[in-house]
Design an enzyme around this catalytic site. Structure first.
Site, PDB file in Angstrom:
ATOM      1  N   TYR A 147      -0.857  -0.317  -7.283  1.00  0.00           N
ATOM      2  CA  TYR A 147       0.124   0.396  -6.457  1.00  0.00           C
ATOM      3  C   TYR A 147       1.312   0.873  -7.307  1.00  0.00           C
ATOM      4  O   TYR A 147       1.691   2.052  -7.225  1.00  0.00           O
ATOM      5  CB  TYR A 147       0.595  -0.481  -5.299  1.00  0.00           C
ATOM      6  CG  TYR A 147       1.522   0.234  -4.341  1.00  0.00           C
ATOM      7  CD1 TYR A 147       1.025   1.135  -3.402  1.00  0.00           C
ATOM      8  CD2 TYR A 147       2.895   0.012  -4.377  1.00  0.00           C
ATOM      9  CE1 TYR A 147       1.870   1.800  -2.522  1.00  0.00           C
ATOM     10  CE2 TYR A 147       3.748   0.667  -3.506  1.00  0.00           C
ATOM     11  CZ  TYR A 147       3.231   1.552  -2.578  1.00  0.00           C
ATOM     12  OH  TYR A 147       4.080   2.210  -1.715  1.00  0.00           O
ATOM     13  N   GLU A 154       2.597   9.301  -9.155  1.00  0.00           N
ATOM     14  CA  GLU A 154       2.908  10.276  -8.105  1.00  0.00           C
ATOM     15  C   GLU A 154       4.317  10.836  -8.293  1.00  0.00           C
ATOM     16  O   GLU A 154       4.528  12.061  -8.295  1.00  0.00           O
ATOM     17  CB  GLU A 154       2.786   9.623  -6.722  1.00  0.00           C
ATOM     18  CG  GLU A 154       1.368   9.269  -6.318  1.00  0.00           C
ATOM     19  CD  GLU A 154       1.316   8.571  -4.964  1.00  0.00           C
ATOM     20  OE1 GLU A 154       2.208   8.825  -4.123  1.00  0.00           O
ATOM     21  OE2 GLU A 154       0.381   7.771  -4.740  1.00  0.00           O
TER      22      GLU A 154
END
EC number: 4.2.1.134
Length: 221
Positions: A147, A154
């Site tokens: 994550y 991102e």
């Protein structure tokens, strides 16, 4: 009739999960082989089609939650899938200048490992009624590494794309127009970066709570 409906539901979800699993397996295979053979600059071109298929198919998970096919809360599913669709189409597909960056490789590898584990876990549960304990552990543990790497990739790719957004004015709507409305994709993307600040820790905390709950339940069983 209830039994037939339940069987149809399980069949559909099993086919869905395994189809998307194979999509992500393709992404990981192409990403790793291309990285080793040609370098990170060529990774996006190799994974583009399976990545777009696998990530866009995740939109159905929002519908699954809305109609009650699965128990996952839409409030948790929507932001995660929405952000990934934004990266897949709004950043990577829209701005080819980002394709050669190393963050594309870290993004698709983080995403694909996460989703291979997740879709195989749910695919086994729907097809066979259970998933092995080692897969349960992977499902609720690997996010602690993947994550942060995925989110960092991102955020980095959105930031890298900002100058190209501003220069191209892509997806911008200027006034005057018949809708009497203006939109600037550049500023919308900056807003999305701001949302990551509170959103990412919130999602990570939520997943930690889910991990504790799932592993405790498995241990009790």
């Amino acid at each position: 009739m209830a039994g037939v409906g339940s069987a149809v539901r399980r069949l559909y979800l099993s086919v869905y999960n395994w189809a998307v699993f194979f999509g992500w397996a393709q992404v990981l295979y192409y990403a790793v082989t291309t990285l080793l053979e040609s370098g990170h600059e060529a990774v996006y071109a190799a994974v583009e089609r399976p990545l777009q298929f696998a990530q866009t198919a995740a939109f159905l998970e929002i519908l699954h939650g809305l109609v009650g096919l699965v128990r996952s809360p839409v409030s948790a599913t929507l932001p995660q899938i929405g952000s990934r669709l934004f990266l897949t189409w709004g950043i990577l597909w829209s701005f080819p200048e980002t394709h050669s960056h190393i963050l594309v490789t870290s993004l698709v590898i983080s995403w694909s490992i996460t989703e291979i584990i997740r879709y195989s876990f749910f695919g086994m549960k729907e097809a066979f009624g259970f998933a092995p304990s080692w897969l349960l552990w992977l499902r609720y543990s690997t996010f602690m590494v993947l994550y942060p790497t995925g989110i960092s990739s991102e955020v980095g790719l959105i930031y890298i794309a900002l100058p190209y957004m501003k220069a191209s004015e892509k997806y911008c709507l200027r006034m005057p127009n018949k809708w009497n409305f203006s939109f600037d994709f550049f500023y919308a993307s900056i807003l999305s970066l701001a949302i990551y600040v509170p959103g990412s820790p919130h999602m990570f905390t939520y997943m930690l709570a889910q991990r504790k709950k799932a592993l405790a339940k498995a241990k009790a069983a």
